[in-house]
Design a protein around this motif. Structure first.
Motif, PDB file in Angstrom:
ATOM      1  N   THR A  19       0.828  -1.205   0.000  1.00 25.38           N
ATOM      2  CA  THR A  19       0.000   0.000   0.000  1.00 25.38           C
ATOM      3  C   THR A  19       0.862   1.254   0.000  1.00 25.38           C
ATOM      4  OG1 THR A  19      -1.801  -1.134   1.156  1.00 25.38           O
ATOM      5  CG2 THR A  19      -1.777   1.274   1.264  1.00 25.38           C
ATOM      6  N   GLU A  70      -6.749  -1.364  -8.638  1.00 25.54           N
ATOM      7  CA  GLU A  70      -7.410  -1.158  -7.352  1.00 25.54           C
ATOM      8  C   GLU A  70      -8.471  -0.060  -7.461  1.00 25.54           C
ATOM      9  OE1 GLU A  70      -4.641  -0.587  -4.184  1.00 25.54           O
ATOM     10  OE2 GLU A  70      -3.912  -2.663  -4.268  1.00 25.54           O
ATOM     11  N   SER A  71      -8.166   0.969  -8.233  1.00 25.66           N
ATOM     12  CA  SER A  71      -9.149   2.032  -8.460  1.00 25.66           C
ATOM     13  C   SER A  71     -10.398   1.475  -9.143  1.00 25.66           C
ATOM     14  CB  SER A  71      -8.532   3.142  -9.317  1.00 25.66           C
ATOM     15  OG  SER A  71      -9.489   4.113  -9.679  1.00 25.66           O
ATOM     16  N   ASP A  73     -11.430  -1.606  -9.067  1.00 25.12           N
ATOM     17  CA  ASP A  73     -12.141  -2.472  -8.131  1.00 25.12           C
ATOM     18  C   ASP A  73     -13.095  -1.654  -7.261  1.00 25.12           C
ATOM     19  OD1 ASP A  73     -10.901  -4.771  -9.041  1.00 25.12           O
ATOM     20  OD2 ASP A  73      -9.348  -4.754  -7.477  1.00 25.12           O
ATOM     21  N   ARG A  74     -12.634  -0.493  -6.825  1.00 33.61           N
ATOM     22  CA  ARG A  74     -13.499   0.382  -6.022  1.00 33.61           C
ATOM     23  C   ARG A  74     -14.645   0.946  -6.861  1.00 33.61           C
ATOM     24  NH1 ARG A  74     -10.960   4.708  -4.864  1.00 33.61           N
ATOM     25  NH2 ARG A  74      -8.860   4.293  -5.640  1.00 33.61           N
TER      26      ARG A  74
END
Length: 205
Positions: A19, A70-71, A73-74
């Motif tokens: 992270t 990850e963006s 996924d959100r």
């Protein structure tokens, strides 16, 4: 035998480091763009040695893809949550607005998702494999729109066109709002998006 508690702590530390690396990389990408960024600069921003970064990612392109993944996924979670427990028309409109709102309220994700970090609107430097993976994630974010149209009885081909229409319209409005060009017309981007979604939903009938 591996101690479960020790393994859990090890995994937690690894995830925390990952992270930190991604957060540092986003900052470097924002300043330097994908082409100008380097593993050394990302490592320095994260407070690690370059060797420590390579233990998690083989190169900067994979870091960029991980951050964008990850963006997305959100984003998928936002569109799916918005479409839950609604009728088809309401699901279509809610999912479309959720897509727009996600990027409207998260401008750094907009920059990341549209490759606006210094270098133009194209996925520079990413391999075909990474592009395919990210495009699959993007389609999953838009799937609630297509599914809603089909559930209302829309032909699958037409549903696909509607999904593409929402992506194109939202992208245009977001970029115009993001660059302040829409202010020239004294118009509200979200209101325009809402009106467009209602207009598309009316074609379900």
């Amino acid at each position: 035998m591996v101690d479960p508690a020790r393994a859990e702590r090890r995994d937690a530390v690894a995830e925390m480091k990952r992270t930190i690396i991604l957060d540092a990389a986003r900052h470097i990408f924002e300043v330097e763009g994908l082409q100008g960024a380097s593993m050394r600069a990302i490592a320095k921003a994260a407070g690690y040695t370059p060797g420590a970064i390579y233990a998690y990612f083989p190169n900067k392109e994979h870091i960029y893809a991980a951050a964008l993944g990850e963006s997305l996924d959100r984003l998928r979670e936002a569109t799916e949550d918005a479409a839950a427990d609604r009728g088809p028309v309401e699901r279509f409109i809610a999912a479309g607005l959720a897509f727009f709102d996600f990027y409207d309220t998260n401008p750094r994700d907009l920059d990341l998702g549209f490759y606006l970090f210094r270098g133009g609107i194209r996925p520079q430097g990413l391999s075909e494999e990474l592009n395919t993976e990210l495009n699959t994630k993007l389609l999953a974010c838009l799937e609630p729109l297509r599914a809603a149209a089909i559930d209302h009885g829309t032909d699958p081909g037409r549903a696909q066109l509607l999904m593409a229409d929402v992506l194109a319209h939202a992208s245009g409005l977001l970029l115009l709002a993001h660059t302040k060009r829409l202010a020239l017309f004294d118009l509200n981007a979200r209101n325009l998006m809402d009106a467009h979604l209602h207009g598309l939903a009316a074609t379900f009938e």
